[in-house]
Design a protein around this motif. Structure first.
Motif, mmCIF file in Angstrom:
data_model
loop_
_atom_site.group_PDB
_atom_site.id
_atom_site.type_symbol
_atom_site.label_atom_id
_atom_site.label_comp_id
_atom_site.label_asym_id
_atom_site.label_seq_id
_atom_site.Cartn_x
_atom_site.Cartn_y
_atom_site.Cartn_z
ATOM 1 N N GLY A 267 -3.706 4.282 12.160
ATOM 2 C CA GLY A 267 -3.560 2.993 11.506
ATOM 3 C C GLY A 267 -2.146 2.467 11.544
ATOM 4 O O GLY A 267 -1.360 2.809 12.446
ATOM 5 N N ALA A 268 -1.826 1.640 10.556
ATOM 6 C CA ALA A 268 -0.488 1.074 10.473
ATOM 7 C C ALA A 268 0.519 2.194 10.188
ATOM 8 O O ALA A 268 0.162 3.266 9.726
ATOM 9 C CB ALA A 268 -0.453 0.036 9.360
ATOM 10 N N ASP A 269 1.773 1.903 10.486
ATOM 11 C CA ASP A 269 2.863 2.859 10.231
ATOM 12 C C ASP A 269 2.697 4.166 10.988
ATOM 13 O O ASP A 269 3.065 5.236 10.494
ATOM 14 C CB ASP A 269 2.997 3.162 8.725
ATOM 15 N N THR A 270 2.113 4.084 12.143
ATOM 16 C CA THR A 270 2.049 5.272 12.997
ATOM 17 C C THR A 270 2.750 4.958 14.310
ATOM 18 O O THR A 270 2.939 3.782 14.667
ATOM 19 C CB THR A 270 0.595 5.659 13.312
ATOM 20 N N ASP A 273 0.503 2.911 16.492
ATOM 21 C CA ASP A 273 0.533 1.482 16.169
ATOM 22 C C ASP A 273 1.657 0.798 16.960
ATOM 23 O O ASP A 273 1.478 -0.288 17.522
ATOM 24 C CB ASP A 273 0.751 1.311 14.667
ATOM 25 N N ALA A 286 -5.399 -1.600 11.803
ATOM 26 C CA ALA A 286 -4.169 -1.917 11.062
ATOM 27 C C ALA A 286 -4.393 -1.860 9.547
ATOM 28 O O ALA A 286 -3.449 -1.666 8.791
ATOM 29 C CB ALA A 286 -3.665 -3.292 11.475
ATOM 30 N N GLU A 287 -5.634 -2.037 9.125
ATOM 31 C CA GLU A 287 -5.920 -1.959 7.679
ATOM 32 C C GLU A 287 -5.817 -0.537 7.156
ATOM 33 O O GLU A 287 -5.688 -0.308 5.952
ATOM 34 C CB GLU A 287 -7.340 -2.458 7.400
ATOM 35 N N VAL A 288 -5.918 0.405 8.069
ATOM 36 C CA VAL A 288 -5.885 1.815 7.669
ATOM 37 C C VAL A 288 -4.431 2.263 7.589
ATOM 38 O O VAL A 288 -3.636 1.968 8.458
ATOM 39 C CB VAL A 288 -6.640 2.680 8.706
ATOM 40 N N GLU A 289 -4.103 2.955 6.516
ATOM 41 C CA GLU A 289 -2.749 3.471 6.362
ATOM 42 C C GLU A 289 -2.611 4.793 7.093
ATOM 43 O O GLU A 289 -3.422 5.698 6.906
ATOM 44 C CB GLU A 289 -2.435 3.689 4.879
ATOM 45 N N SER A 290 -1.630 4.886 7.944
ATOM 46 C CA SER A 290 -1.325 6.132 8.636
ATOM 47 C C SER A 290 -2.561 6.623 9.420
ATOM 48 O O SER A 290 -3.352 5.822 9.898
ATOM 49 C CB SER A 290 -0.860 7.169 7.618
ATOM 50 N N GLN A 292 -6.103 8.201 9.317
ATOM 51 C CA GLN A 292 -7.150 8.366 8.309
ATOM 52 C C GLN A 292 -8.490 8.629 8.983
ATOM 53 O O GLN A 292 -8.734 8.210 10.113
ATOM 54 C CB GLN A 292 -7.289 7.096 7.463
ATOM 55 N N ILE B 337 -11.172 3.758 0.037
ATOM 56 C CA ILE B 337 -10.090 3.297 0.920
ATOM 57 C C ILE B 337 -10.670 2.751 2.222
ATOM 58 O O ILE B 337 -10.071 2.888 3.288
ATOM 59 C CB ILE B 337 -9.073 4.425 1.206
#
Lengths: 385, 370
Positions: A267-270, A273, A286-290, A292, B337
């Motif tokens: 996801g984002a912040d990887t 990305d 992009a909605e997923v953090e790191s 997941q 989530i």
């Protein structure tokens, strides 16, 4: 002696003397005053004025004649000025000082043996120094599915996760990433081995890390070369995409997934990305953090144009077939257009300049027409030749 | 210092003790079970509707209903896209059925364990079946057979049964099995197998396989298909029916071996049969969903706290409660989530841990017990 013969001999000697004198004058090897005697036009050995050089032969610039052949221009180390961790970026003598969250390290000479506890740092180091200066590797450094240096680890001691194994090798410095356990780092430091901790991001070729390691290892020239190569390769891809591709809002959406029993998305912040962005795509997750876990249904909801699978080829192919045959994904663009690809995961999952290979691979995948004339190559490891 | 005189037991018959312990008549039990079942059933239906209607793909409720009806009838639904139909039919519904089955199996297994060990802290892991199942699955992954959907469950079931046989073998070493020996053997074998799981993970060179092992151990339903649901759900239902039928004898077992034997129960055979049933239910749940903690421990405990210790309603209500708990946990895991997911084992542990502490404190206060 017959006076006529004597006269002929004198004339002959005179001519020879004039020729010798003229020759000395011509080659400029005499300190004597030039003979004032005018040189007869027929007797000069000096070649006529040379003909002009053909246009392709570039005249030697005047300054070139002023520099001795053995002298090279002073390297431009200005790239080191903004590198975090270098205490005095104008100092390229020894001792040198570098600092990180683990404190200040003073190096009196280039470390002959260094240990790299993170694969990303090791990949950078392999591009900078001879592998004889690498203290040890971990087993996964030799795994071609994961590591970009697996072909170059032969002969380097392989160790396990026990910190004592590292200490026993007596490296002069240990480099760790932010992911390395602080307790482990404390053991190293308490053993008297200085530790440098730097953040590996896997973004923009990790150029600051390349330069910092190069400076610390005394490989500043090679560091400049590698950093320049990384920057130019990234720029090449970016410029082609910017100059010829669709506007940012219309770029293809890319989903990066792997299946380890469960489906995981980047996801984002990887770093992935960042790779997708550099390659001219939009991260569908992009909605997923790191990193997941997601589900098949999530993939259907994201509806990516391209799916790339970053895991070993064999299991990746199985996963690709699973995605292609999933009833829930038959409406997804990537599946409909057969754009589900298994890629060399080591170019995407590592955190080093090798991520640029991921950018190149993905860019060519997303814009085949833009890069049809380009065959991207792997980075070279350090070669003393 | 004079010795305190020992209290003499009251001259009561075993039957009267049993009746005092479980005083309700059959009709009272039926009424209580019916009320509890209706309440839990209604909650389960609401949870099913929520689970089926919720997910990353936005599907309008009417289309969800049509897709569900089409799945049941086998006909195609109008105005439902193929993606919507596939999401409901191939992803959400089998996942719901699998979650219900696993929850039911784990809760019934926990109820049985707590009854036969006469210990409210007993759970399906106490006789090593969970650890055995985990080891079987981890070995399958380590040797690279995890590509096929049925290899991991097969390894897990074999591991569970092997662990159970090993525990029984140790418990019977002296020629006669006691609860204490069985319990200790279970704990020892469970610890041993847990160590074997850790060792297997550590010795696995393949990082991909290592990751798969870790994630599998965390438990989850993302691999649910109709194939897995059709295996788990009937076994869970059948196991529940057997446990309900045996619930009266489970009650008598709580009075003690001698009392139960006097009331006509072949204690040894009955206990072995119940342990096997619990192991099979645990094994099948672990096989298809990984390790999901706290369900077998907390659900029977909570039901018992509300309804009392009579297994004639505890077993059935625990089955329904377990199904509800796991389904809610899974729905939460995949929606909190979204579009990412949490592991359902994490949700059950996060909810179950604190809830168990509260229950323990409540139990201590009210002095309720088995």
């Amino acid at each position: 002696m017959n006076p006529r013969k004597l006269k002929s001999v004198l004339i002959l000697f005179s001519v020879l003397a004039i020729n010798v004198a003229a020759t000395f004058v011509a080659i400029g090897c005499t300190d004597e005053e030039p003979t004032p005697t005018p040189v007869p036009p027929t007797s000069t050995p000096i070649p006529p004025t040379p003909t002009p050089l053909p246009p392709t032969a570039t005249p030697v610039p005047p300054t070139a004649t002023l520099v001795p052949p053995t002298a090279t221009p002073a390297p431009d180390y200005s790239a080191y000025l903004d590198v975090p961790g270098i205490v005095d970026p104008t100092n390229f003598d020894w001792p040198r000082e570098v600092e990180s969250s683990e404190g200040l390290i003073v190096l009196n000479q280039p470390p002959a043996l260094a240990h790299f506890a993170s694969q990303g740092h090791a990949e950078i180091a392999f591009g900078l120094i001879d592998t004889s200066r690498v203290a040890a590797i971990y087993s996964f450094f030799a795994d071609p599915d994961i590591s970009n240096i697996s072909d170059h680890v032969e002969g380097i001691p392989e160790i396990g996760s026990e910190p004592e194994e590292v200490v026993s090798l007596e490296p002069e410095v240990i480099v760790v990433s932010k992911f390395v356990n602080p307790d482990l780092v404390a053991v190293f430091k308490e053993s008297g081995i200085p530790v440098l901790r730097t953040a590996l991001e896997g973004r923009n070729g990790d150029i600051p890390n390349i330069l910092l390691l190069a400076y610390m290892l005394g490989a500043e020239d090679r560091g400049l070369e590698l950093a320049a190569e990384v920057a130019s390769r990234l720029d090449f891809v970016r410029q082609r995409i910017v100059s010829a591709s669709a506007p940012e809002g219309e770029r293809p959406s890319v989903l990066t997934v792997s299946d380890f029993g469960q489906i995981w998305a980047a996801g984002a912040d990887t770093n992935v990305d960042s790779i997708i962005h550099d390659a001219g795509g939009i991260n569908a997750a992009a909605e997923v953090e790191s990193f997941q876990q997601i589900s098949i249904e999530s993939i259907a909801a994201m509806d990516p144009d391209v799916i790339i699978i970053t895991q070993p080829m064999e299991s990746g192919q199985v996963f690709a077939e699973t995605l292609m045959s999933s009833p829930a994904l038959q409406g997804v663009g990537a599946v409909q257009n057969n754009e589900v690809h298994v890629v060399l995961s080591r170019h995407f999952t590592t955190l080093s300049h090798w991520n640029v290979r991921g950018v190149e691979t993905l860019a060519k995948m997303l814009y085949p027409e833009l890069f049809a004339d380009v065959e991207f190559k792997d980075f070279e490891t350090y070669d003393p030749e | 210092m004079r010795a305190r005189p020992r209290t003499q037991p009251q001259p009561t018959t075993l039957t009267s003790r049993a009746l005092r312990f479980f005083p309700r008549t059959d009709s009272a039990v039926v009424r209580k079970t019916l009320i509890g079942s209706l309440i839990l059933g209604a909650l389960i239906i609401a949870a099913i509707v929520t689970a089926v209607a919720t997910g990353p793909v936005d599907i309008p409720l009417p289309n969800t209903v049509r897709a569900v009806l089409a799945t049941i009838s086998g006909e195609s639904a109008t105005s439902v896209t193929s993606t919507q139909q596939a999401v409901i039919e191939r992803i959400r519904l089998p996942r719901v059925v699998l979650a219900l089955g696993v929850g039911m199996a784990l809760a019934v297994a926990g109820t049985i364990m707590q009854a036969i060990f006469r210990n409210p802290l007993a759970d399906p892991g106490i006789i090593g079946t969970s650890a055995g199942g985990a080891l079987g699955a981890v070995i399958v992954i380590a040797i690279g057979l995890s590509g096929s959907v049925l290899w991991i469950p097969a390894g897990s079931i074999i591991g569970s049964i092997s662990a159970l046989l090993l525990v029984f073998a140790i418990a019977f070493l002296g020629g006669r099995m006691s609860i204490a020996t069985l319990l200790l053997a279970g704990v020892a074998i469970g610890s041993l197998l847990g160590a074997a799981v850790s060792t297997t993970i550590l010795l696995t060179d393949n990082i991909t396989a290592q990751r798969e092992m870790f994630f599998w151990l965390a438990g989850g339903f993302e691999g649910a298909t109709w194939t897995t649901a059709r295996i788990v759900a009937p076994i869970a239902l059948f196991g529940t029916v057997i446990a309900v039928v045996a619930s009266r004898d489970l009650n008598l077992l709580l009075l003690g071996d001698d009392e139960a034997r006097s009331l006509g129960i072949n204690v040894g055979v009955f206990r072995i049969a119940m342990v096997i049933l619990a192991a099979v239910l645990t094994g099948i749940a672990v096989a298809f969903a990984g390790i999901i903690s706290f369900v077998g421990l907390i659900v029977p405990h909570a039901i018992r706290l509300v309804t009392g210790p009579d297994h004639r309603h505890v077993v059935l209500l625990s089955a329904l409660g377990g199904a509800l708990f796991v389904l809610l946990a899974d729905t939460a895991a995949r929606t909190i989530i979204s579009p990412a997911e949490l592991r359902v084992g994490i949700i059950t542990a996060m909810v179950g841990g604190p809830a168990f502490i509260v229950l323990l404190m409540t139990t201590k206060t009210s002095r309720s017990s088995l």
